[in-house]
Write a protein that holds these residues in place. Structure first.
Motif: not given
Length: 503
Positions: A390-413
């Motif tokens: 199985a793909p590693l990402d598939t195994l980790l999906q939905g578990t506490v082991c899943e890496p946190e999603p990347y959230r781009p920094a908000v650039i102010p005007p």
């Protein structure tokens, strides 16, 4: 490649596993003889007895999936074998000896292999194989040859080194089944570590020095409180089983990895920096350098573990009591609340004996019903051995082991420019730390794995405490129950035994 398309098209067979896909399965193992006549001759002479074969180790390298079969009983023609992944698909393929039939000759100490357990391929296309030199299993074990490390060039299928362990590295009870490979800045800058389960030791080997040395520690010993096992309807005691499962973290900021390990008869995870293990002078005086990481909680026995060598720092390990594979994200403290089951099957995953992650971040896992094989009797009209992927990402999906999603920094005007007098920054401002120090450390070495960028994937690595070789603090644990996937449990009708298994 053809095998990749095949794996995507496979559907689960009789298995109740949810994320893992059953790739291969066998009622009994068999070998790929040159012709039917030679196979029949091997059966008549006793050189081949398929019912006596138990697969215990796997490793994937490019178009080969390696499978090891120890010579615990007669009739095992080859202990180190492979399955060609680019061959026409066969759900129960026969094993091909590696590197050859002659290279698996029993009793040939110089050029043969006697009994092999776990194996490991590295990024320099070398296959690391430890030959225990034994035939049979407790109490009828014969030491035909010394413990010897064999390293093969996977591009040429030629053995490029054989190293016999020093007498000082071995004790009378030594039994080594696991290996971890620690690659540094070059192929020469490579170390191997071997866990001595019944001798309660850890052996380090330097490729460049072509030399080994042995560590001893009380953390290598079994926990006398958790030596009772219940697997597949069998109750038995493995109370003497010490350090077994070992795996390495990615390289940290200091240039070293962390070796995670645990005794088989234990629920506790331990760790030590490879800065200690690489230094022969640290064999003595390094007691406090070994750390307690935490506990997996009840039913937390494990024999095999592997860690993602990318930037995520996620560990996978077998949970032999639960017929399951567990996970832990090293960014979190080590306790049951932060440990998840990525997949479980009470039929197909009875004793998930080995687990590996390949260079494509696919996970390979094999189950073999080992306790039933040793203490009762397998039903060879049923499927006994399985290999899943199985793909590693598939195994980790939905578990506490899943890496946190990347959230781009908000650039102010952008604000209108206002002329200001030039200012000289303070020293503390000029030396502001990097936002991702581990990223700079990883990208500095050409041997380290390719990092995932936000443009190619939708998650960003979470850099954990091991990236600075700081062992997570043990915060204790609270017992929790792991939910089981619905499936029909496998129970043997054979006799139960309390005999201490040797394997």
């Amino acid at each position: 490649m053809a095998w990749k398309f095949l794996l995507l098209c496979l559907v689960p067979l009789a298995s109740a596993a949810v994320k893992f896909q059953e790739t291969y399965s066998w009622n009994a193992m068999d070998w790929n003889y040159p012709d039917q006549a030679s196979r029949q001759q091997a059966i008549q002479s006793g050189a081949l007895i398929p019912e006596n074969a138990l697969p215990v180790g796997i490793e994937r390298w490019r178009n080969k999936l390696f499978v090891s079969v120890p010579r615990w009983r007669p009739g095992i023609p080859a202990t180190l074998n492979y399955i060609p992944l680019d061959a026409p698909y066969n759900p129960s393929p026969k094993l091909t000896p590696y590197p050859s039939w002659q290279g698996n000759e029993l009793g040939n100490c110089e050029s043969g292999l006697n009994t092999v357990y776990r194996i490991k391929a590295d990024k320099c296309d070398r296959l690391w194989v430890l030959d225990t030199g034994t035939y049979g299993y407790d109490p009828n074990v014969t030491n035909l040859c010394p413990y010897a490390l064999n390293v093969y060039d996977l591009k040429t299928d030629q053995r490029i080194r054989r190293y016999v362990f020093r007498p000082e590295d071995i004790v009378s009870t030594t039994f080594i089944a696991n290996i971890a490979i620690d690659m540094g800045s070059s192929c020469d800058d490579t170390y191997a570590y071997f866990s001595d389960e019944l001798g309660y030791g850890l052996i380090a080997y330097s490729w460049e020095q072509n030399k080994s040395w042995r560590f001893s520690h009380s953390y290598f010993m079994p926990d006398p409180l958790v030596g009772d096992f219940n697997i597949a309807g069998l109750n038995f005691q493995w109370g003497a089983e010490g350090i077994f499962g070992i795996t390495l973290s990615p390289i940290g900021l200091d240039g070293f990895r962390t070796l995670y390990f645990s005794p088989l008869s234990s629920h506790t995870e331990f760790a030590v920096s490879t800065k200690i293990l690489r230094d022969e002078t640290k064999v003595t005086g390094s007691y406090k350098d070994f750390k307690v990481v935490g506990s997996r909680g009840p039913d937390g026995h494990t024999t095999s573990k592997v860690m993602d060598d990318g930037s995520f720092g996620v560990q996978l390990f077998n949970l032999i009591d639960q017929n399951a594979i567990g996970c832990w994200n090293s960014a979190l403290s080590y306790k049951p609340q932060n440990i998840a089951i990525v997949d479980k099957d009470d039929v197909g995953m009875v004793f998930p004996v080995d687990i590996k992650i390949d260079d494509d971040r696919n996970v390979w896992m094999m189950s073999d019903r080992m306790p039933v094989f040793l203490e009762a009797e397998l039903d060879y009209s049923d499927i006994n051995f399985r290999i899943y992927t199985a793909p590693l990402d598939t195994l980790l999906q939905g578990t506490v082991c899943e890496p946190e999603p990347y959230r781009p920094a908000v650039i102010p005007p952008q604000q209108p420019l206002v002329p200001q007098a030039p200012q000289v920054p303070q020293v503390s401002q000029r030396l502001a730390p990097l936002r991702y120090p581990a990223l700079a450390a990883v990208t500095a070495s050409p041997l380290r794995p390719k990092l995932y960028s936000p443009t190619s994937v939708q998650s960003r690595p979470t850099f954990s405490s091991f990236s600075q070789n700081v062992i997570p603090k043990n915060n204790g644990y609270v017992s929790i129950d792991f939910p089981a996937q619905p499936s029909v449990s496998y129970f043997t009708n054979g006799p139960r035994s309390s005999k201490n298994l040797w394997w």
